[in-house]
Design a protein around this motif. Structure first.
Motif, PDB file in Angstrom:
ATOM      1  N   ALA A   1      -0.095  18.932   4.339  1.00 25.79           N
ATOM      2  CA  ALA A   1       0.987  19.822   3.926  1.00 25.79           C
ATOM      3  C   ALA A   1       0.991  20.019   2.415  1.00 25.79           C
ATOM      4  O   ALA A   1       1.162  21.134   1.907  1.00 25.79           O
ATOM      5  N   VAL A   2       0.781  18.908   1.675  1.00 27.73           N
ATOM      6  CA  VAL A   2       0.730  19.018   0.214  1.00 27.73           C
ATOM      7  C   VAL A   2      -0.440  19.886  -0.216  1.00 27.73           C
ATOM      8  O   VAL A   2      -0.317  20.756  -1.092  1.00 27.73           O
ATOM      9  N   ALA A   3      -1.614  19.640   0.419  1.00 27.78           N
ATOM     10  CA  ALA A   3      -2.785  20.437   0.072  1.00 27.78           C
ATOM     11  C   ALA A   3      -2.579  21.910   0.409  1.00 27.78           C
ATOM     12  O   ALA A   3      -2.978  22.804  -0.352  1.00 27.78           O
ATOM     13  N   ALA A   4      -1.927  22.169   1.564  1.00 28.91           N
ATOM     14  CA  ALA A   4      -1.680  23.566   1.938  1.00 28.91           C
ATOM     15  C   ALA A   4      -0.751  24.241   0.938  1.00 28.91           C
ATOM     16  O   ALA A   4      -0.967  25.398   0.553  1.00 28.91           O
ATOM     17  N   ASN A   5       0.268  23.510   0.509  1.00 27.92           N
ATOM     18  CA  ASN A   5       1.174  24.084  -0.481  1.00 27.92           C
ATOM     19  C   ASN A   5       0.480  24.312  -1.815  1.00 27.92           C
ATOM     20  O   ASN A   5       0.724  25.314  -2.498  1.00 27.92           O
ATOM     21  N   GLN A   6      -0.389  23.372  -2.190  1.00 33.20           N
ATOM     22  CA  GLN A   6      -1.131  23.554  -3.437  1.00 33.20           C
ATOM     23  C   GLN A   6      -2.067  24.750  -3.344  1.00 33.20           C
ATOM     24  O   GLN A   6      -2.181  25.544  -4.296  1.00 33.20           O
TER      25      GLN A   6
ATOM     26  N   ASN B   1      -0.726   6.230   9.153  1.00 33.60           N
ATOM     27  CA  ASN B   1      -1.893   6.941   8.621  1.00 33.60           C
ATOM     28  C   ASN B   1      -1.923   8.380   9.110  1.00 33.60           C
ATOM     29  O   ASN B   1      -2.274   9.302   8.364  1.00 33.60           O
ATOM     30  N   SER B   2      -1.562   8.570  10.382  1.00 31.29           N
ATOM     31  CA  SER B   2      -1.495   9.936  10.908  1.00 31.29           C
ATOM     32  C   SER B   2      -0.444  10.752  10.165  1.00 31.29           C
ATOM     33  O   SER B   2      -0.667  11.920   9.825  1.00 31.29           O
ATOM     34  N   MET B   3       0.711  10.128   9.904  1.00 24.41           N
ATOM     35  CA  MET B   3       1.759  10.819   9.157  1.00 24.41           C
ATOM     36  C   MET B   3       1.287  11.148   7.746  1.00 24.41           C
ATOM     37  O   MET B   3       1.530  12.254   7.234  1.00 24.41           O
ATOM     38  N   LEU B   4       0.573  10.203   7.112  1.00 27.61           N
ATOM     39  CA  LEU B   4       0.059  10.462   5.762  1.00 27.61           C
ATOM     40  C   LEU B   4      -0.962  11.590   5.763  1.00 27.61           C
ATOM     41  O   LEU B   4      -1.016  12.401   4.820  1.00 27.61           O
TER      42      LEU B   4
ATOM     43  N   ARG C   1       0.824  -1.199   0.000  1.00 31.02           N
ATOM     44  CA  ARG C   1       0.000   0.000   0.000  1.00 31.02           C
ATOM     45  C   ARG C   1       0.868   1.262   0.000  1.00 31.02           C
ATOM     46  O   ARG C   1       0.541   2.246  -0.676  1.00 31.02           O
ATOM     47  N   ALA C   2       1.975   1.233   0.738  1.00 30.37           N
ATOM     48  CA  ALA C   2       2.862   2.390   0.763  1.00 30.37           C
ATOM     49  C   ALA C   2       3.461   2.641  -0.622  1.00 30.37           C
ATOM     50  O   ALA C   2       3.625   3.796  -1.039  1.00 30.37           O
ATOM     51  N   ALA C   3       3.811   1.553  -1.325  1.00 33.41           N
ATOM     52  CA  ALA C   3       4.343   1.721  -2.681  1.00 33.41           C
ATOM     53  C   ALA C   3       3.301   2.344  -3.597  1.00 33.41           C
ATOM     54  O   ALA C   3       3.621   3.185  -4.456  1.00 33.41           O
ATOM     55  N   TRP C   4       2.052   1.951  -3.414  1.00 36.16           N
ATOM     56  CA  TRP C   4       0.978   2.522  -4.232  1.00 36.16           C
ATOM     57  C   TRP C   4       0.779   3.995  -3.903  1.00 36.16           C
ATOM     58  O   TRP C   4       0.582   4.827  -4.797  1.00 36.16           O
ATOM     59  N   ILE C   5       0.852   4.324  -2.615  1.00 33.71           N
ATOM     60  CA  ILE C   5       0.717   5.730  -2.207  1.00 33.71           C
ATOM     61  C   ILE C   5       1.878   6.550  -2.751  1.00 33.71           C
ATOM     62  O   ILE C   5       1.700   7.704  -3.171  1.00 33.71           O
TER      63      ILE C   5
ATOM     64  N   PHE D   1      -2.110  10.035  -2.900  1.00 39.11           N
ATOM     65  CA  PHE D   1      -1.960  10.563  -1.544  1.00 39.11           C
ATOM     66  C   PHE D   1      -3.237  10.492  -0.729  1.00 39.11           C
ATOM     67  O   PHE D   1      -3.202  10.684   0.485  1.00 39.11           O
ATOM     68  N   ASP D   2      -4.364  10.253  -1.346  1.00 33.53           N
ATOM     69  CA  ASP D   2      -5.612  10.144  -0.598  1.00 33.53           C
ATOM     70  C   ASP D   2      -5.809   8.749  -0.021  1.00 33.53           C
ATOM     71  O   ASP D   2      -6.698   8.549   0.817  1.00 33.53           O
ATOM     72  N   ALA D   3      -5.020   7.780  -0.466  1.00 28.78           N
ATOM     73  CA  ALA D   3      -5.153   6.413   0.040  1.00 28.78           C
ATOM     74  C   ALA D   3      -4.563   6.316   1.437  1.00 28.78           C
ATOM     75  O   ALA D   3      -3.698   7.099   1.831  1.00 28.78           O
ATOM     76  N   ARG D   4      -5.038   5.332   2.190  1.00 30.58           N
ATOM     77  CA  ARG D   4      -4.556   5.102   3.545  1.00 30.58           C
ATOM     78  C   ARG D   4      -4.356   3.609   3.764  1.00 30.58           C
ATOM     79  O   ARG D   4      -4.889   2.768   3.035  1.00 30.58           O
ATOM     80  N   LEU D   5      -3.570   3.294   4.771  1.00 28.38           N
ATOM     81  CA  LEU D   5      -3.362   1.897   5.136  1.00 28.38           C
ATOM     82  C   LEU D   5      -4.633   1.328   5.744  1.00 28.38           C
ATOM     83  O   LEU D   5      -5.460   2.052   6.299  1.00 28.38           O
ATOM     84  N   ASP D   6      -4.780   0.005   5.633  1.00 28.29           N
ATOM     85  CA  ASP D   6      -5.958  -0.639   6.212  1.00 28.29           C
ATOM     86  C   ASP D   6      -5.988  -0.437   7.726  1.00 28.29           C
ATOM     87  O   ASP D   6      -4.947  -0.434   8.390  1.00 28.29           O
ATOM     88  N   ALA D   7      -7.191  -0.265   8.228  1.00 31.07           N
ATOM     89  CA  ALA D   7      -7.344  -0.101   9.678  1.00 31.07           C
ATOM     90  C   ALA D   7      -6.869  -1.359  10.392  1.00 31.07           C
ATOM     91  O   ALA D   7      -7.136  -2.476   9.938  1.00 31.07           O
TER      92      ALA D   7
END
Length: 503
Positions: free
Chosen positions: A242-247, A233-236, A203-207, A212-218
């Motif tokens: 941060a990415v959205a704020a920069n955009q 998930n919290s870090m993501l 999943r991390a490789a896919w992200i 960037f909207d994807a998350r790890l399974d609960a």
């Protein structure tokens, strides 16, 4: 080099180390078992040899004269298993006098030193061989009158040696089978334990490819892997923010800066194409300087908003007097309020304290007070009041200070009460940027208050006026005094600014 390839995976290395550790423990256990059995059997053998030797020595002189042997009735034993006794009797000079049938025709099996030691009163134990078979012997002293004899008695030990050899083979086989089973079980357990990690890696490789909207399974269980998933998930979430704020920052900067820059370029072009007096050029430069000042303030607001949304550094919370913050804000808008006949009033602020970063909370109070003046009617009123809500008894929570900022403007439509906290939203679009501000003031207020664990909202609004409600941790005159606090887990990438804020 090819031998190292299987160990390039963590699963293989974990299995190898597990198998090696269990193999060492099992090998040490097998050695301990073999050593214990070896010691026990040889001590048991020595005890039997001494017993038989003592019996033989005592009975060798029970005849009428001299010494004699006691041969076992082997014929009566039939095919049953037995251990044959070996006996040799020596005289006081160390010469062989008698020996048992099994030793017939053989030279003495006991060395002379052992015979002399026995005749001197010792009882040596020794190992030797008879026709290739191991024998354990004891040499004792027997006396008849003044004559001393050395009686050597032994038992074949090949049964014990064969048993120990079979035990060694058995323990070795158990070690090999256990090692193979441990490796297989360890690999299976490692594969099962690392399966969630493999899914996280995929999943991390896919992200990492841009999703960037994807998350790890609960997590299913609250174990180490589950907590790692939650933290990742919290870090993501923070990275996505941060990415959205920069955009948003890039989009907002491009949108908001294009107009003023175009206007300045136009004024400069006109000044260059049409010669004018020095006063005319000075007037043009003053207009450009005003626009540059506005652009500087706009850029600072954009940076503050973006970094606040990212959360990039720790915020130091201090106990601040609310009355001091409000008085400073009134002082900054006093000229504008006086020009329009607006009254500035505060009530209930004495001995009320809030917890926050001094520069950031000053920015919040400045923004809401300036908004209240800006959107007020001429001759109106701006009132700032506060009340403290104490937590329920017995709870470890800070009191909440509610700050009400009321104006007597025309009010905010119901459909726009949330929109006023969005970036670049202006209630009076007709006045645009010349008098309506940048539209970032309340957006900055909401982000800064969120960073401090507070909120802001439109409490009431009508054609007679609007009240903004700000809620912050703090204390009133009856609350316990608190020391300076450092926010835990609240981070903000903000620059301290104490110059005049804008809504």
């Amino acid at each position: 080099m090819s031998l190292l390839i299987p160990f390039t995976t963590f699963r293989a290395r974990l299995t190898f180390r597990w198998t090696l550790a269990v193999g060492l423990l099992l090998g040490i256990a097998n050695i301990a078992v073999y050593t214990g059995a070896h010691l026990y059997l040889h001590r048991w053998m020595d005890s039997n040899v001494r017993t038989v030797a003592a019996t033989e020595a005592a009975s060798s002189t029970d005849g009428m004269s001299g010494v004699h042997l006691h041969e076992e009735p082997f014929a009566q034993l039939g095919t049953g298993g037995f251990t044959e006794k070996l006996v040799q009797i020596f005289d006081g000079n160390g010469d062989l006098l008698l020996q048992s049938t099994a030793l017939a025709g053989l030279a003495p099996v006991v060395p002379p030193d052992a015979v002399r030691a026995a005749l001197s009163g010792d009882a040596p134990l020794l190992s030797t061989t008879v026709e290739g078979r191991p024998v354990r012997m004891a040499v004792l002293t027997a006396t008849r009158g003044a004559q001393r004899y050395a009686v050597a008695v032994g038992l074949f030990a090949d049964d014990i040696e064969q048993g120990l050899s079979m035990l060694a083979w058995l323990l070795g086989s158990v070690w090999l089978v256990g090692l193979a089973a441990t490796g297989a079980i360890g690999y299976a357990l490692a594969s099962r334990a690392l399966a969630p990690v493999a899914r996280i890696t995929e999943r991390a490789a896919w992200i990492a490819q841009g999703n960037f909207d994807a998350r790890l399974d609960a997590p299913i269980q609250n174990d180490e892997v589950g907590r790692m998933s939650v933290l990742l998930n919290s870090m993501l979430d923070r990275l996505r923010a941060a990415v959205a704020a920069n955009q948003r920052f890039a989009a907002d900067a491009s949108h908001e800066l294009r107009g003023p820059l175009t206007a300045m370029a136009g004024e400069v072009d006109v000044a260059l194409r049409h010669p004018r007096s020095a006063e005319g050029y000075a007037d043009t430069l003053r207009h450009v300087r005003e626009r540059l000042t506005a652009l500087t303030l706009l850029a600072e607001d954009l940076i503050l908003l973006a970094r606040t949304q990212e959360g990039a550094r720790a915020v130091v919370l201090r106990e601040l007097e609310l009355a001091t913050l409000v008085e400073a804000a009134f002082h900054r808008v006093e000229t504008q309020a006086s020009a329009r006949g607006i009254t500035l009033h505060r009530a209930g602020l004495e001995h009320v304290h809030v917890y926050g970063d001094p520069a950031l909370l000053a920015r919040v109070i400045d923004n809401v007070v300036e908004n209240a003046v800006h959107y007020n009617r001429d001759g109106g009123l701006v009132q700032v009041s506060a009340r403290v809500q104490e937590p329920p008894p017995g709870t470890w929570a800070s009191p909440i200070v509610q700050i009400d900022v009321r104006d007597t403007g025309t009010g905010i439509p119901d459909t726009e009460r949330e929109q006023v906290f969005e970036r670049f939203f202006r209630l009076d679009q007709s006045r645009a940027r010349h008098s309506g501000g940048s539209g970032l003031g309340l957006a900055i207020c909401r982000e800064v208050l969120r960073l401090h664990g507070g909120t802001i909202r439109v409490g009431t609004s009508s054609p007679e006026g609007t009240t903004l409600e700000i809620r912050l941790p703090g204390r009133g005159p009856e609350s316990a005094t608190g020391d300076d606090l450092t926010s835990a887990g609240m981070n903000a990438g903000v620059a301290d600014r104490t110059d005049r804020p804008r809504p």
